[in-house]
Design a protein around this motif. Structure first.
Motif, PDB file in Angstrom:
ATOM      1  N   GLY A 246       0.914  -1.090   0.014  1.00  0.00           N
ATOM      2  CA  GLY A 246       0.022  -0.154  -0.174  1.00  0.00           C
ATOM      3  C   GLY A 246       0.827   1.098   0.052  1.00  0.00           C
ATOM      4  N   THR A 247       0.189   2.467   0.189  1.00  0.00           N
ATOM      5  CA  THR A 247       0.976   3.697   0.178  1.00  0.00           C
ATOM      6  C   THR A 247       1.849   3.931   1.234  1.00  0.00           C
ATOM      7  N   ASP A 248       1.724   3.188   2.375  1.00  0.00           N
ATOM      8  CA  ASP A 248       2.496   3.455   3.534  1.00  0.00           C
ATOM      9  C   ASP A 248       3.245   1.933   3.573  1.00  0.00           C
ATOM     10  N   THR A 249       4.698   2.355   3.216  1.00  0.00           N
ATOM     11  CA  THR A 249       5.510   1.166   3.323  1.00  0.00           C
ATOM     12  C   THR A 249       6.558   1.113   4.520  1.00  0.00           C
ATOM     13  N   ARG A 250       6.196   0.270   5.286  1.00  0.00           N
ATOM     14  CA  ARG A 250       6.878   0.043   6.620  1.00  0.00           C
ATOM     15  C   ARG A 250       7.255  -1.295   6.923  1.00  0.00           C
ATOM     16  N   PHE A 251       8.124  -1.291   7.979  1.00  0.00           N
ATOM     17  CA  PHE A 251       8.248  -2.962   8.662  1.00  0.00           C
ATOM     18  C   PHE A 251       7.075  -3.145   9.482  1.00  0.00           C
ATOM     19  N   HIS A 252       6.646  -4.264   9.314  1.00  0.00           N
ATOM     20  CA  HIS A 252       5.323  -4.887   9.965  1.00  0.00           C
ATOM     21  C   HIS A 252       5.776  -6.283  10.629  1.00  0.00           C
ATOM     22  N   HIS A 253       6.881  -6.915  10.428  1.00  0.00           N
ATOM     23  CA  HIS A 253       7.202  -8.228  10.871  1.00  0.00           C
ATOM     24  C   HIS A 253       8.721  -8.436  10.822  1.00  0.00           C
ATOM     25  N   SER A 254       9.335  -8.987  11.818  1.00  0.00           N
ATOM     26  CA  SER A 254      10.703  -9.337  11.712  1.00  0.00           C
ATOM     27  C   SER A 254      10.674 -10.699  12.189  1.00  0.00           C
ATOM     28  N   GLU A 255      11.475 -11.616  11.627  1.00  0.00           N
ATOM     29  CA  GLU A 255      11.622 -12.897  11.887  1.00  0.00           C
ATOM     30  C   GLU A 255      12.969 -13.160  11.758  1.00  0.00           C
ATOM     31  N   LYS A 256      13.536 -13.923  13.106  1.00  0.00           N
ATOM     32  CA  LYS A 256      14.931 -14.022  13.264  1.00  0.00           C
ATOM     33  C   LYS A 256      15.038 -15.624  12.865  1.00  0.00           C
ATOM     34  N   LEU A 257      15.863 -15.845  12.040  1.00  0.00           N
ATOM     35  CA  LEU A 257      16.422 -17.366  11.589  1.00  0.00           C
ATOM     36  C   LEU A 257      17.839 -17.759  11.809  1.00  0.00           C
ATOM     37  N   ASP A 258      18.148 -18.798  12.672  1.00  0.00           N
ATOM     38  CA  ASP A 258      19.275 -19.419  13.027  1.00  0.00           C
ATOM     39  C   ASP A 258      19.704 -20.139  11.788  1.00  0.00           C
ATOM     40  N   LYS A 259      21.172 -20.639  11.815  1.00  0.00           N
ATOM     41  CA  LYS A 259      21.701 -21.303  10.896  1.00  0.00           C
ATOM     42  C   LYS A 259      21.029 -22.383  10.535  1.00  0.00           C
ATOM     43  N   GLY A 260      20.862 -22.698   9.412  1.00  0.00           N
ATOM     44  CA  GLY A 260      19.920 -23.865   8.816  1.00  0.00           C
ATOM     45  C   GLY A 260      18.550 -23.880   8.774  1.00  0.00           C
ATOM     46  N   GLU A 261      17.949 -22.932   9.492  1.00  0.00           N
ATOM     47  CA  GLU A 261      16.505 -22.774   9.801  1.00  0.00           C
ATOM     48  C   GLU A 261      15.937 -22.221   8.222  1.00  0.00           C
ATOM     49  N   VAL A 262      15.102 -22.655   8.181  1.00  0.00           N
ATOM     50  CA  VAL A 262      14.219 -22.586   6.762  1.00  0.00           C
ATOM     51  C   VAL A 262      12.966 -21.610   6.746  1.00  0.00           C
ATOM     52  N   MET A 263      12.823 -20.794   6.242  1.00  0.00           N
ATOM     53  CA  MET A 263      11.373 -19.957   6.310  1.00  0.00           C
ATOM     54  C   MET A 263      10.898 -19.948   5.023  1.00  0.00           C
ATOM     55  N   ILE A 264       9.602 -20.488   4.893  1.00  0.00           N
ATOM     56  CA  ILE A 264       8.810 -20.547   3.575  1.00  0.00           C
ATOM     57  C   ILE A 264       7.606 -19.630   3.601  1.00  0.00           C
ATOM     58  N   ALA A 265       7.608 -18.614   2.761  1.00  0.00           N
ATOM     59  CA  ALA A 265       6.805 -17.610   2.902  1.00  0.00           C
ATOM     60  C   ALA A 265       6.114 -17.358   1.596  1.00  0.00           C
ATOM     61  N   GLN A 266       4.766 -16.205   1.597  1.00  0.00           N
ATOM     62  CA  GLN A 266       4.301 -15.716   0.484  1.00  0.00           C
ATOM     63  C   GLN A 266       4.192 -14.343   0.525  1.00  0.00           C
ATOM     64  N   PHE A 267       3.941 -13.617  -0.623  1.00  0.00           N
ATOM     65  CA  PHE A 267       3.486 -12.312  -0.529  1.00  0.00           C
ATOM     66  C   PHE A 267       2.058 -12.311  -0.263  1.00  0.00           C
ATOM     67  N   THR A 268       1.350 -11.389   0.593  1.00  0.00           N
ATOM     68  CA  THR A 268      -0.007 -11.538   0.798  1.00  0.00           C
ATOM     69  C   THR A 268      -0.281 -10.073   0.808  1.00  0.00           C
ATOM     70  N   GLU A 269      -1.740  -9.846   1.020  1.00  0.00           N
ATOM     71  CA  GLU A 269      -2.440  -8.451   0.905  1.00  0.00           C
ATOM     72  C   GLU A 269      -1.790  -7.547   1.913  1.00  0.00           C
ATOM     73  N   HIS A 270      -1.131  -8.249   2.932  1.00  0.00           N
ATOM     74  CA  HIS A 270      -0.472  -7.320   3.836  1.00  0.00           C
ATOM     75  C   HIS A 270       1.184  -7.083   3.674  1.00  0.00           C
TER      76      HIS A 270
END
Ligand code: TRP
Length: 72
Positions: free
Chosen positions: A25-49
């Motif tokens: 949207g018009t306001d571009t800001r951080f809304h979530h921060s996730e910390k991963l340690d070595k070997g960790e995997v995150m699987i994610a999508q782009f969403t309406e948010h």
């Protein structure tokens, strides 16, 4: 098809990799921060948010556009 069905994969190559979600949207800001340690995997999508993702730290990122490495 707006690309929101696509998953992307982030694999941390060191401890403390940050995956930061930025708002859609018009306001571009951080809304979530996730910390991963070595070997960790995150699987994610782009969403309406979430329209952009910033990755801090050494990681491998796979998207439909290909695979890339962040520099350490
Ligand atoms: N609740 C957020 C959303 O639905 C979760 C999220 C989705 C997210 N994709 C992300 C957070 C990528 C960080 C990075 O948009």
């Amino acid at each position: 098809m707006d690309g929101k069905d696509d998953f992307f994969v982030i694999k941390a190559k060191e401890d403390g990799v940050n995956v930061i979600g930025l708002t859609r949207g018009t306001d571009t800001r951080f809304h979530h921060s996730e910390k991963l340690d070595k070997g960790e995997v995150m699987i994610a999508q782009f969403t309406e948010h979430t329209s952009a993702v910033k990755i801090r730290g050494k990681a491998v990122i796979q998207t439909s556009h290909g695979e890339m490495d962040t520099e350490s």
